[in-house]
Design a protein around this motif. Structure first.
Motif, PDB file in Angstrom:
ATOM      1  N   GLY A   1       0.791  -1.226   0.000  1.00 28.08           N
ATOM      2  CA  GLY A   1       0.000   0.000   0.000  1.00 28.08           C
ATOM      3  C   GLY A   1       0.818   1.268   0.000  1.00 28.08           C
ATOM      4  N   GLY A   2       2.082   1.174  -0.376  1.00 29.29           N
ATOM      5  CA  GLY A   2       2.956   2.337  -0.359  1.00 29.29           C
ATOM      6  C   GLY A   2       2.576   3.413  -1.347  1.00 29.29           C
ATOM      7  N   LEU A   3       1.791   3.071  -2.346  1.00 28.17           N
ATOM      8  CA  LEU A   3       1.390   4.055  -3.343  1.00 28.17           C
ATOM      9  C   LEU A   3      -0.087   4.415  -3.242  1.00 28.17           C
ATOM     10  N   ALA A   4      -0.693   4.144  -2.096  1.00 28.08           N
ATOM     11  CA  ALA A   4      -2.110   4.473  -1.920  1.00 28.08           C
ATOM     12  C   ALA A   4      -2.337   5.974  -2.056  1.00 28.08           C
ATOM     13  N   TRP A   5      -1.376   6.764  -1.623  1.00 23.87           N
ATOM     14  CA  TRP A   5      -1.500   8.219  -1.769  1.00 23.87           C
ATOM     15  C   TRP A   5      -1.592   8.610  -3.238  1.00 23.87           C
ATOM     16  N   LEU A   6      -0.833   7.902  -4.115  1.00 23.64           N
ATOM     17  CA  LEU A   6      -0.881   8.191  -5.545  1.00 23.64           C
ATOM     18  C   LEU A   6      -2.257   7.845  -6.106  1.00 23.64           C
ATOM     19  N   GLY A   7      -2.841   6.756  -5.622  1.00 26.04           N
ATOM     20  CA  GLY A   7      -4.190   6.395  -6.045  1.00 26.04           C
ATOM     21  C   GLY A   7      -5.204   7.447  -5.648  1.00 26.04           C
ATOM     22  N   ALA A   8      -5.072   7.989  -4.433  1.00 24.29           N
ATOM     23  CA  ALA A   8      -6.000   9.033  -3.978  1.00 24.29           C
ATOM     24  C   ALA A   8      -5.833  10.312  -4.788  1.00 24.29           C
ATOM     25  N   VAL A   9      -4.597  10.688  -5.062  1.00 27.42           N
ATOM     26  CA  VAL A   9      -4.346  11.881  -5.876  1.00 27.42           C
ATOM     27  C   VAL A   9      -4.862  11.673  -7.298  1.00 27.42           C
ATOM     28  N   THR A  10      -4.664  10.467  -7.844  1.00 30.84           N
ATOM     29  CA  THR A  10      -5.160  10.160  -9.182  1.00 30.84           C
ATOM     30  C   THR A  10      -6.679  10.237  -9.219  1.00 30.84           C
ATOM     31  N   ALA A  11      -7.334   9.708  -8.202  1.00 35.85           N
ATOM     32  CA  ALA A  11      -8.793   9.752  -8.143  1.00 35.85           C
ATOM     33  C   ALA A  11      -9.297  11.190  -8.085  1.00 35.85           C
ATOM     34  N   ALA A  12      -8.647  12.021  -7.273  1.00 41.00           N
ATOM     35  CA  ALA A  12      -9.041  13.434  -7.202  1.00 41.00           C
ATOM     36  C   ALA A  12      -8.799  14.136  -8.534  1.00 41.00           C
ATOM     37  N   ALA A  13      -7.689  13.820  -9.192  1.00 38.77           N
ATOM     38  CA  ALA A  13      -7.401  14.407 -10.502  1.00 38.77           C
ATOM     39  C   ALA A  13      -8.436  13.967 -11.539  1.00 38.77           C
ATOM     40  N   LEU A  14      -8.866  12.710 -11.461  1.00 30.12           N
ATOM     41  CA  LEU A  14      -9.907  12.236 -12.375  1.00 30.12           C
ATOM     42  C   LEU A  14     -11.213  12.997 -12.163  1.00 30.12           C
ATOM     43  N   MET A  15     -11.547  13.255 -10.899  1.00 26.39           N
ATOM     44  CA  MET A  15     -12.763  14.029 -10.625  1.00 26.39           C
ATOM     45  C   MET A  15     -12.627  15.447 -11.183  1.00 26.39           C
ATOM     46  N   GLY A  16     -11.476  16.061 -10.988  1.00 23.77           N
ATOM     47  CA  GLY A  16     -11.255  17.401 -11.531  1.00 23.77           C
ATOM     48  C   GLY A  16     -11.306  17.423 -13.047  1.00 23.77           C
ATOM     49  N   PHE A  17     -10.670  16.440 -13.685  1.00 25.65           N
ATOM     50  CA  PHE A  17     -10.710  16.338 -15.139  1.00 25.65           C
ATOM     51  C   PHE A  17     -12.141  16.129 -15.611  1.00 25.65           C
ATOM     52  N   GLY A  18     -12.874  15.286 -14.895  1.00 31.70           N
ATOM     53  CA  GLY A  18     -14.262  15.021 -15.272  1.00 31.70           C
ATOM     54  C   GLY A  18     -15.121  16.271 -15.218  1.00 31.70           C
ATOM     55  N   VAL A  19     -14.882  17.106 -14.216  1.00 33.32           N
ATOM     56  CA  VAL A  19     -15.642  18.350 -14.093  1.00 33.32           C
ATOM     57  C   VAL A  19     -15.273  19.304 -15.228  1.00 33.32           C
ATOM     58  N   LEU A  20     -13.985  19.491 -15.447  1.00 40.03           N
ATOM     59  CA  LEU A  20     -13.542  20.445 -16.471  1.00 40.03           C
ATOM     60  C   LEU A  20     -13.917  19.999 -17.887  1.00 40.03           C
TER      61      LEU A  20
END
Length: 175
Positions: free
Chosen positions: A86-105
């Motif tokens: 789970g060392g890259l779980a933070w990257l998954g969370a950041v990616t998910a937030a970026a996907l939400m932002g991309f989806g909105v824009l």
């Protein structure tokens, strides 16, 4: 190679899936042949492939667009889960937030859906890892702030675009 040829002849969602899966398998094999036993390298490779697939779909190189964005989002979200312990779980969370932002824009509901699901999974994962420390409340605070910012940005974008673009079938505003 065969999936790529078929996709070039008939760009369809199922052939896109076959091509992306083949590319991911080829990438994994190439890393294994280079004696890269690091799960982090494999995780980052799949994450990068997913991000590239989203970008190629967004600019119209990979068609149809929606399945391309969805498949790329899935690969980008699955990638960090292979990051060993789970060392890259933070990257998954950041990616998910970026996907939400991309989806909105980009007004891409597929990206927003994958982003929301990924944010739920990775924030839960991070909370489980940080439950004995101050990290758990901090993760909740940051996730809440990200969701509030995305909600505000969404509301403002909807208000802004609804003023500038007349609804379909309605007469254009007079100058």
């Amino acid at each position: 190679a065969y999936a790529g040829l078929l996709y070039l002849l008939h760009p369809r969602a199922l052939l896109q899936l076959a091509l992306l899966t083949g590319l991911a398998a080829t990438l994994e094999t190439a890393l294994a042949l280079q004696d890269r036993e690091s799960s982090t390298a494999h995780a980052l490779a799949l994450w990068a492939l997913g991000g590239a697939w989203i970008a190629l779909s967004a600019v119209g190189v990979v068609k149809p667009r929606r399945p391309g964005v969805g498949l790329g989002a899935l690969a980008a979200l699955i990638g960090p889960s292979f990051g060993g312990d789970g060392g890259l779980a933070w990257l998954g969370a950041v990616t998910a937030a970026a996907l939400m932002g991309f989806g909105v824009l980009a007004r891409e509901t597929v990206a927003m859906g994958f982003g929301a699901g990924g944010l739920f999974v990775y924030v839960t994962w991070l909370l489980g890892r940080a439950s004995d420390t101050l990290g758990a409340p901090l993760v909740l605070l940051l996730a809440g702030l990200v969701l509030i910012v995305l909600a505000v940005v969404t509301a403002r974008l909807i208000r802004y675009t609804s003023r500038r673009e007349p609804a379909a079938g309605s007469p254009a505003p007079e100058a």
